[in-house]
Design a protein around this motif. Structure first.
Motif, short mmCIF file in Angstrom:
data_model
loop_
_atom_site.label_atom_id
_atom_site.label_comp_id
_atom_site.label_asym_id
_atom_site.label_seq_id
_atom_site.Cartn_x
_atom_site.Cartn_y
_atom_site.Cartn_z
N ARG A 63 0.79 -1.19 -0.08
CA ARG A 63 -0.04 -0.02 0.03
C ARG A 63 0.75 1.21 0.01
O ARG A 63 0.52 2.26 -0.56
CB ARG A 63 -0.84 0.11 1.15
CG ARG A 63 -1.99 -1.05 1.08
CD ARG A 63 -2.82 -1.12 2.49
NE ARG A 63 -3.54 -2.30 2.17
CZ ARG A 63 -4.85 -2.12 2.34
NH1 ARG A 63 -5.72 -1.23 2.51
NH2 ARG A 63 -5.60 -3.40 2.42
N CYS A 70 3.65 1.60 -1.51
CA CYS A 70 4.23 1.89 -2.89
C CYS A 70 3.13 2.62 -3.56
O CYS A 70 3.36 3.38 -4.49
CB CYS A 70 4.75 0.63 -3.64
SG CYS A 70 6.10 -0.15 -2.74
N VAL A 71 1.79 2.10 -3.32
CA VAL A 71 0.80 2.63 -4.23
C VAL A 71 0.76 4.07 -3.81
O VAL A 71 0.27 4.97 -4.74
CB VAL A 71 -0.60 1.81 -4.14
CG1 VAL A 71 -1.73 2.60 -4.56
CG2 VAL A 71 -0.20 0.19 -4.72
N ASP A 72 0.69 4.32 -2.82
CA ASP A 72 0.47 5.59 -2.05
C ASP A 72 1.40 6.66 -2.74
O ASP A 72 1.32 7.97 -3.17
CB ASP A 72 0.55 5.69 -0.57
CG ASP A 72 -0.64 5.30 0.15
OD1 ASP A 72 -1.92 5.12 -0.63
OD2 ASP A 72 -0.61 5.12 1.28
N MET A 95 3.09 6.08 -5.64
CA MET A 95 2.82 6.31 -7.04
C MET A 95 1.79 7.42 -7.22
O MET A 95 1.68 8.17 -8.12
CB MET A 95 2.36 5.06 -7.58
CG MET A 95 3.43 4.00 -7.42
SD MET A 95 4.68 3.96 -8.81
CE MET A 95 3.62 3.02 -9.95
N LEU A 96 0.59 7.40 -6.41
CA LEU A 96 -0.51 8.22 -6.54
C LEU A 96 0.08 9.66 -6.14
O LEU A 96 -0.19 10.69 -6.64
CB LEU A 96 -1.68 7.81 -5.68
CG LEU A 96 -2.39 6.63 -6.12
CD1 LEU A 96 -3.30 6.38 -4.86
CD2 LEU A 96 -3.04 6.74 -7.22
#
Length: 103
Positions: free
Chosen positions: A2, A4-6, A8-9
């Motif tokens: 999560r 990493c996704v945060d 990226m966003l």
């Protein structure tokens, strides 16, 4: 995952920031810590046995890792990272322990 996704966003929201960034908590953790977190996530007593490392791989084995997140922090990313224990618990209970891991 999560985190990493945060990131990226966050990068999508900040298009002026670019480059290669190390991702991680910036804190060194051991394989022992990971194993303990896994046992805790499945509510089992920690049962670990040690064995000597094979000589053939000992010279090339990386004994220590710690992500240097200074460049990411200097770029302005200031959110806290998920702890190893919370991340393992989330992954095991939220994905691996489900009947259908793709839902």
């Amino acid at each position: 995952m999560r985190d990493c996704v945060d990131i990226m966003l966050w990068l999508l929201d900040n298009p002026s920031i670019s480059g290669l960034f190390n991702l991680g908590t910036g804190q060194a953790r051991s394989w022992w810590d990971l194993a303990e977190a896994m046992f805790a996530a499945v509510n089992r007593a920690c049962a670990i046995e040690f064995m000597d490392m094979p000589v053939a791989i000992s010279v090339s084995y990386q004994n220590y890792t710690q992500a240097d997140i200074g460049k990411l922090r200097n770029a302005g990313y200031d959110r806290p990272f998920t702890s190893l224990e919370d991340g393992v618990r989330d992954y095991i209970s939220g994905y691996l322990a489900r009947d259908d891991i793709y839902l």
